[in-house]
Write a protein that holds these residues in place. Structure first.
Motif, PDB file in Angstrom:
ATOM      1  N   MET A   1       0.839  -1.194   0.000  1.00  0.00           N
ATOM      2  CA  MET A   1       0.000   0.000   0.000  1.00  0.00           C
ATOM      3  C   MET A   1       0.879   1.250   0.000  1.00  0.00           C
ATOM      4  SD  MET A   1      -2.801   1.288   2.833  1.00  0.00           S
ATOM      5  CE  MET A   1      -1.568   1.520   4.121  1.00  0.00           C
ATOM      6  N   ALA A   2       0.677   2.119  -0.971  1.00  0.00           N
ATOM      7  CA  ALA A   2       1.447   3.356  -1.070  1.00  0.00           C
ATOM      8  C   ALA A   2       0.795   4.463  -0.237  1.00  0.00           C
ATOM      9  CB  ALA A   2       1.555   3.794  -2.528  1.00  0.00           C
ATOM     10  N   ASP A   3       1.634   5.321   0.337  1.00  0.00           N
ATOM     11  CA  ASP A   3       1.112   6.486   1.073  1.00  0.00           C
ATOM     12  C   ASP A   3       0.419   7.449   0.122  1.00  0.00           C
ATOM     13  OD1 ASP A   3       2.177   5.673   3.582  1.00  0.00           O
ATOM     14  OD2 ASP A   3       4.142   6.453   2.987  1.00  0.00           O
ATOM     15  N   ILE A   4       1.043   7.647  -1.048  1.00  0.00           N
ATOM     16  CA  ILE A   4       0.597   8.681  -1.979  1.00  0.00           C
ATOM     17  C   ILE A   4       0.324   8.076  -3.347  1.00  0.00           C
ATOM     18  CG2 ILE A   4       1.222  10.862  -3.097  1.00  0.00           C
ATOM     19  CD1 ILE A   4       3.227  11.287  -0.775  1.00  0.00           C
ATOM     20  N   PHE A   5      -0.810   8.431  -3.912  1.00  0.00           N
ATOM     21  CA  PHE A   5      -1.159   8.071  -5.286  1.00  0.00           C
ATOM     22  C   PHE A   5      -1.132   9.358  -6.105  1.00  0.00           C
ATOM     23  CE2 PHE A   5      -4.066   7.708  -8.811  1.00  0.00           C
ATOM     24  CZ  PHE A   5      -4.024   6.385  -9.234  1.00  0.00           C
ATOM     25  N   ILE A   6      -0.399   9.374  -7.212  1.00  0.00           N
ATOM     26  CA  ILE A   6      -0.329  10.563  -8.060  1.00  0.00           C
ATOM     27  C   ILE A   6      -1.151  10.330  -9.324  1.00  0.00           C
ATOM     28  CG2 ILE A   6       1.147  12.135  -9.356  1.00  0.00           C
ATOM     29  CD1 ILE A   6       3.382  11.609  -7.456  1.00  0.00           C
ATOM     30  N   SER A   7      -2.107  11.213  -9.559  1.00  0.00           N
ATOM     31  CA  SER A   7      -2.948  11.155 -10.746  1.00  0.00           C
ATOM     32  C   SER A   7      -2.459  12.202 -11.735  1.00  0.00           C
ATOM     33  CB  SER A   7      -4.412  11.430 -10.362  1.00  0.00           C
ATOM     34  OG  SER A   7      -5.233  11.481 -11.506  1.00  0.00           O
ATOM     35  N   TYR A   8      -2.239  11.781 -13.000  1.00  0.00           N
ATOM     36  CA  TYR A   8      -1.670  12.708 -13.982  1.00  0.00           C
ATOM     37  C   TYR A   8      -1.948  12.199 -15.391  1.00  0.00           C
ATOM     38  CZ  TYR A   8       2.032   9.203 -14.378  1.00  0.00           C
ATOM     39  OH  TYR A   8       2.731   8.037 -14.576  1.00  0.00           O
ATOM     40  N   ALA A   9      -1.712  13.049 -16.356  1.00  0.00           N
ATOM     41  CA  ALA A   9      -1.819  12.654 -17.763  1.00  0.00           C
ATOM     42  C   ALA A   9      -0.497  12.026 -18.192  1.00  0.00           C
ATOM     43  CB  ALA A   9      -2.134  13.868 -18.632  1.00  0.00           C
ATOM     44  N   SER A  10      -0.578  10.958 -18.962  1.00  0.00           N
ATOM     45  CA  SER A  10       0.636  10.239 -19.366  1.00  0.00           C
ATOM     46  C   SER A  10       1.601  11.139 -20.138  1.00  0.00           C
ATOM     47  CB  SER A  10       0.266   9.010 -20.207  1.00  0.00           C
ATOM     48  OG  SER A  10      -0.507   9.393 -21.336  1.00  0.00           O
ATOM     49  N   GLU A  11       1.071  12.149 -20.806  1.00  0.00           N
ATOM     50  CA  GLU A  11       1.934  13.082 -21.549  1.00  0.00           C
ATOM     51  C   GLU A  11       2.850  13.878 -20.617  1.00  0.00           C
ATOM     52  OE1 GLU A  11      -1.850  12.623 -24.014  1.00  0.00           O
ATOM     53  OE2 GLU A  11      -1.269  12.674 -21.898  1.00  0.00           O
ATOM     54  N   ASP A  12       2.491  13.950 -19.327  1.00  0.00           N
ATOM     55  CA  ASP A  12       3.279  14.726 -18.357  1.00  0.00           C
ATOM     56  C   ASP A  12       4.258  13.855 -17.581  1.00  0.00           C
ATOM     57  OD1 ASP A  12       1.944  17.137 -18.966  1.00  0.00           O
ATOM     58  OD2 ASP A  12       0.290  16.609 -17.632  1.00  0.00           O
ATOM     59  N   GLU A  25      11.878  10.819  -1.354  1.00  0.00           N
ATOM     60  CA  GLU A  25      13.054  11.147  -0.550  1.00  0.00           C
ATOM     61  C   GLU A  25      12.690  11.611   0.852  1.00  0.00           C
ATOM     62  OE1 GLU A  25      15.092  13.993  -2.936  1.00  0.00           O
ATOM     63  OE2 GLU A  25      16.060  12.476  -4.214  1.00  0.00           O
ATOM     64  N   ARG A  26      11.440  11.981   1.054  1.00  0.00           N
ATOM     65  CA  ARG A  26      10.970  12.377   2.382  1.00  0.00           C
ATOM     66  C   ARG A  26      10.434  11.182   3.172  1.00  0.00           C
ATOM     67  NH1 ARG A  26       9.663  18.247   3.271  1.00  0.00           N
ATOM     68  NH2 ARG A  26      11.009  19.268   1.763  1.00  0.00           N
ATOM     69  N   GLY A  27      10.618  10.013   2.627  1.00  0.00           N
ATOM     70  CA  GLY A  27      10.241   8.816   3.363  1.00  0.00           C
ATOM     71  C   GLY A  27       8.858   8.290   3.063  1.00  0.00           C
ATOM     72  N   TRP A  28       8.158   8.871   2.075  1.00  0.00           N
ATOM     73  CA  TRP A  28       6.819   8.416   1.731  1.00  0.00           C
ATOM     74  C   TRP A  28       6.880   7.454   0.555  1.00  0.00           C
ATOM     75  CZ3 TRP A  28       5.822  14.266   1.803  1.00  0.00           C
ATOM     76  CH2 TRP A  28       5.528  14.684   3.114  1.00  0.00           C
TER      77      TRP A  28
END
Length: 349
Positions: A1-12, A25-28
């Motif tokens: 289980m990840a702390d953070i899920f990032i939603s974005y467009a594949s082009e980015d 790098e902040r431990g998440w």
């Protein structure tokens, strides 16, 4: 289980990787690369990961605002109150998400200090139920919040947030309290090493400030607390906090900006963390000032050629702004810059 899920467009994707790395790098733990195991459904994996995440960062860009799946992922996170909007470009979020304040990382560079990135990490830490991660760099053995450059940056952010809420007097007193803790903190083991047989001891934690006794210094008749406050005069540049100063911030909805005018004395009372002059305290993502490139901490010098060398001049210059484009000149990091602010909703008062 990840702390953070990032939603974005594949082009980015190329723009997302440095941000994901900075958060890791902040431990998440961060789920972002969207590599789907062989034999598994893309949609199913996405649903599982976003359902397990405790924080969802949606990256709004010129591309992603038009992507239905990004909107769907953002909507799911919003319904769970774990959505953190981030702007990679100066764009408007889709209508359903415009009431949420986001972090503008359009000018962020990996490894460089950036107030909007700090705002992002503070919100992430809050959602994850953690204290803000203040430990950075090789000297992390010492509480990082007490390193002078970090402390100065932290005080600047804190002072701006308090100034726009409760006026200068409260913010200045809060800064005094921080400075007192800085002054009275116990020596760091990094500066005063002592042998320890246990090399597997737990990492050092922030140590509370010691209780000050009321006993006086020999021959002076002053208490330890009085002496500490007196010594703080050097930290504050030799000046006392002006108790009658009430330089309150004010909000301009049409511009999406909070600003305040700070005198030299008020600047000195923030340990120099806040500059003198017409200071931009906060900008709203997607609003005219943000789109023009101004940032929190900039000092406005002129608006449409009118100088802003006092609070009254600042307010009058803003009141005389009509709809359309207005040129601002401002100072950032010692350099004078100009920007054109396009404000269709501004009205001359």
């Amino acid at each position: 289980m990840a702390d953070i899920f990032i939603s974005y467009a594949s082009e980015d994707r190329a723009r997302v990787q440095p941000l994901a790395q900075a958060l890791a790098e902040r431990g998440w733990s961060v789920w972002w690369d969207r590599k789907i195991p062989v034999g598994k459904s893309f949609d199913r994996v996405i649903e599982e990961e976003i359902a397990k995440a405790r924080c969802v960062i949606v990256l709004w860009s010129a591309t992603s605002v038009g992507k239905e799946w990004v909107r769907n992922e953002a909507d799911d996170a919003k319904s769970r109150d774990i959505l953190v909007p981030v702007f990679l470009d100066n764009v408007k979020a889709p209508l359903a998400f415009r009431m949420l304040n986001g972090a503008n990382l359009s000018s962020w560079q990996p490894g460089a200090a950036h107030m909007e990135f700090d705002k992002l990490t503070e919100r992430v830490a809050e959602l994850l139920g953690q204290a803000p991660n203040l430990r950075t760099g090789p000297s992390a053995a010492q509480p990082a919040m007490f390193h002078k450059p970090v402390a100065k940056e932290w005080i600047a952010r804190f002072f701006r947030s308090q100034l726009v809420r409760g006026g200068f007097a409260f913010a200045a007193l809060a800064v005094l309290a921080v400075a007192l803790v800085f002054k009275m903190r116990p020596p760091s083991p990094a500066n005063n090493p002592t042998p320890s047989p246990d090399r597997t001891a737990a990492p050092e934690r922030l140590t509370p400030a010691p209780q000050l006794e009321a006993k006086g210094s020999p021959g002076t008749g002053e208490s330890e607390m009085e002496k500490a406050i007196k010594d703080l005069g050097g930290i504050f540049g030799g000046g006392a906090i002006p108790a009658t100063s009430l330089a309150k911030g004010f909000y301009v909805p049409a511009l999406g900006m909070q600003a305040a005018y700070l005198t030299p004395e008020q600047s000195a009372s923030t340990l120099g963390a806040m500059p003198t002059g017409a200071v931009v305290m906060e900008v709203e993502s997607g609003k005219p000032v943000a789109r023009a490139g101004l940032q929190a901490g900039d000092v406005i010098l002129t608006i449409a050629g009118k100088k802003t060398t006092s609070e009254d001049e600042l307010r009058q210059a803003i009141k005389k702004m009509g709809p359309g484009k207005t040129e601002f000149s401002y100072r950032r990091a010692g350099a004078t810059k100009t920007a054109v602010v396009n404000c269709p909703d501004c009205k001359v008062e």
